[in-house]
Design an enzyme around this catalytic site. Structure first.
Site, PDB file in Angstrom:
ATOM      1  N   ASP A  36     -11.262  -5.440   3.581  1.00 61.73           N
ATOM      2  CA  ASP A  36     -10.270  -4.395   3.842  1.00 61.73           C
ATOM      3  C   ASP A  36     -10.800  -3.278   4.720  1.00 61.73           C
ATOM      4  O   ASP A  36     -12.000  -3.134   4.904  1.00 61.73           O
ATOM      5  CB  ASP A  36      -9.895  -3.740   2.502  1.00 61.73           C
ATOM      6  CG  ASP A  36      -8.745  -4.454   1.844  1.00 61.73           C
ATOM      7  OD1 ASP A  36      -8.233  -5.403   2.433  1.00 61.73           O
ATOM      8  OD2 ASP A  36      -8.374  -4.040   0.735  1.00 61.73           O
ATOM      9  N   LYS A  58      -5.825  -2.595   6.154  1.00 56.61           N
ATOM     10  CA  LYS A  58      -4.597  -1.854   6.371  1.00 56.61           C
ATOM     11  C   LYS A  58      -5.003  -0.426   6.660  1.00 56.61           C
ATOM     12  O   LYS A  58      -5.858   0.120   5.998  1.00 56.61           O
ATOM     13  CB  LYS A  58      -3.736  -1.814   5.104  1.00 56.61           C
ATOM     14  CG  LYS A  58      -3.516  -3.145   4.476  1.00 56.61           C
ATOM     15  CD  LYS A  58      -3.012  -2.926   3.067  1.00 56.61           C
ATOM     16  CE  LYS A  58      -3.020  -4.233   2.303  1.00 56.61           C
ATOM     17  NZ  LYS A  58      -2.749  -4.029   0.891  1.00 56.61           N
ATOM     18  N   MET A 173      -3.988   8.525  -2.217  1.00 59.57           N
ATOM     19  CA  MET A 173      -2.924   8.338  -1.217  1.00 59.57           C
ATOM     20  C   MET A 173      -1.900   9.462  -1.272  1.00 59.57           C
ATOM     21  O   MET A 173      -0.706   9.231  -1.081  1.00 59.57           O
ATOM     22  CB  MET A 173      -2.194   6.991  -1.464  1.00 59.57           C
ATOM     23  CG  MET A 173      -3.105   5.799  -1.367  1.00 59.57           C
ATOM     24  SD  MET A 173      -2.304   4.271  -1.919  1.00 59.57           S
ATOM     25  CE  MET A 173      -2.383   4.437  -3.689  1.00 59.57           C
TER      26      MET A 173
END
Ligand code: SAH
Length: 511
Positions: A36, A58, A173
């Site tokens: 990742d 991502k 996040m």
């Protein structure tokens, strides 16, 4: 065909040292690694060289590979019989969708194992000097997503309960919703003076930390331009950072330092710089290779008997000499009875690695120091063997002969400029560096040769750090000003000198 196996591995929050021992073992055993955006790419060095590396990273909003396809890929690779390492940032199952991947593997009947990782909250908080719990401040801790499933509203979290019911709150996040998060916590009773922190790229040399009271944190983050990836910590424990910050207090914290030196030797210098907090860009501009032929050295080795002194001025000389002895079916016993002089601690350590203790070490670790020491020993009429590179300065040979010694100085290794260094060297200078460390005159000359006029200007504008007077002299010859010079030619001394330079700079900036 037998089915393979998938390891779901937590890579830790960034610092490659924060992967678990088990995680590293699994990486070493894998045949394919699927990794990742947030997993530190340096961990790929642990994977066998012939393993396939598949990036499915991502970045916010831009999905490289949709989750369903990642799940399908893992199942497919395992069905092909592969040992798959699925490497994910932090802990694989803390907001990492590792749970979803494991469910898919379970449903497909694929064997899997899960290796926990240090999650961003734990890593970033401690590297910022914030213990997430502390008996005097809080007894509870919660991890929250600040960016829920897009279809849902952020307010579906039970703000009334968590605002005052949880001592320390960490949001992942949450940067895009920071203003809303802070407002909701205050609206539901959390005191506006509660300290809050935003930590970006925690545990890495790029780590940035901003601390402010809850009522101001969103505005301050906006003003500072701080962007994801970052975690948000809200709670009284944040105040402990004043006393406990350590990571960003290290002398070279966050400094981008270009290191030019041979591949073999760059490791120790890079490690010392990184331990002081620097971000190291290593570009080897010096390559040590065997000489074009061995006639010179072999001739000298044929005449070892009767040699009085062996003079070694680098670890390369030690390794080349011992390798050549070994190639001729000889070992350190061939040097019995010869007085061995090593230029410094590193060279002596290389000798010790072969079971040879240096008899002499000069006080000053350069050719001048070596010469002075040998002259004090008395070399007139003595036979000296001095294996060297093709680039060695003539000083030692000339002066020892003048003092009446018989000197054999065979070329035991060659220093070369690797052409492949040109591109990374230019790139590093274009991206900007805080300092450039040169460990030898040849590393410096080679770098200079690889650069065009524009990049030479960039180099002239950088803080140049040299390992000793000789390298500094070469720099001046090329028209470069040396701002930092190590007291002695060791990685530790160079790091100390750079640390002193930057700390003087920052205190000047503060006053
Ligand atoms: N599984 C990961 C989290 C993935 S979600 C873990 O356990 O850490 C991605 C979010 O994690 C980012 O948006 C950010 O909030 C946080 N994050 C990951 N690495 C981080 C780091 N080094 N510093 C700060 N936040 C980080």
């Amino acid at each position: 065909m037998t089915t393979g196996l998938v390891y779901l591995i937590g890579a830790g929050p960034g610092d490659p040292g924060l992967i678990t021992v088990r995680g590293r073992d699994c990486l070493r055993r894998s045949e394919v690694v699927v990794y990742d955006y947030l997993a530190n790419p340096r961990l790929l060095d642990e994977v066998p060289v012939d393993a396939r590396r598949i990036y499915v990273g991502k970045t916010s909003g831009r999905h490289h590979l949709p989750q369903e396809q990642i799940n399908a890929l893992l199942v497919e690779l395992a069905r092909q019989g592969r040992i798959v390492a699925r490497l994910k940032g932090g802990d694989p199952c803390v907001f990492g969708r590792g749970g979803e991947e494991a469910c898919q593997l379970a449903a497909a009947g694929i064997p899997f194992e899960i290796v926990p990782g240090v999650t961003a909250a734990f890593g970033a908080a401690l590297y910022a000097g914030i213990p997430l719990t502390h008996r005097d401040f809080t007894t509870s801790l919660g991890l929250f997503t600040g960016h829920e499933h897009p279809a849902r509203q952020i307010s579906s979290l039970d703000w009334a309960k968590l605002a005052t019911g949880v001592g320390t709150l960490v949001f992942y996040m949450g940067m895009a919703n920071l203003e809303q998060i802070a407002a909701l916590l205050m609206a539901h009773g959390r005191h506006p003076d509660t300290p809050a922190a935003v930590i970006r790229w925690g545990t890495l040399p790029e780590q940035q930390t901003l601390v402010a009271p809850l009522r101001e944190i969103a505005a301050q983050v906006r003003r500072s331009g701080l962007r994801p990836p970052a975690i948000i910590i809200v709670g009284e424990v944040v105040a402990l950072r004043d006393q406990l910050r350590w990571f960003d207090r290290r002398p070279l914290f966050g400094r981008r330092i270009l290191v030019t030196r041979s591949q073999e030797q760059a490791g120790a210098l890079s490690a010392a710089l990184e331990a002081a907090g620097a971000r190291v860009l290593a570009v080897p501009t010096l390559e040590i290779v065997p000489p074009p032929d061995w006639t010179d050295l072999d001739g000298a080795l044929d005449r070892l008997a009767g040699t009085d002194f062996l003079v070694l001025t680098s670890t390369n000389a030690v390794e080349s000499l011992l390798a050549r002895l070994a190639a001729r079916n000889l070992d350190s016993r061939a040097l019995a009875g010869i007085v061995v002089a090593a230029i410094g601690s590193k060279t002596a350590a290389a000798l010790a690695g072969h079971g040879i203790l240096a008899d002499l070490q000069p006080a000053r670790q350069d050719a001048e120091g070596m010469l002075e020491m040998l002259l004090e020993q008395g070399v007139a009429g003595g036979r000296i063997l001095y294996p060297r590179s093709q680039l060695a300065r003539p000083l030692l040979v000339r002066e020892l002969i003048a003092a009446g010694a018989e000197v054999t100085a065979p070329v035991a290794y060659h220093c070369r400029c690797p052409a492949a260094a040109a591109e990374p060297l230019r790139q590093a200078l274009d991206d900007g560096v805080d300092a450039v460390a040169f460990a030898s005159s040849s590393a410096l000359r080679h770098a200079w040769e690889l650069l065009d006029a524009g990049r030479r200007k960039l180099l002239q504008g950088a803080v140049l750090a040299s390992l000793g007077p000789q390298t500094s002299a070469t720099a001046r010859e090329l028209g470069l000003a040396v701002s930092v010079e190590a007291d002695e030619p060791t990685a530790e001394a160079l790091v100390a000198a750079l640390g002193a330079h930057f700390s003087a700079l920052s205190s000047a900036a503060r006053s």
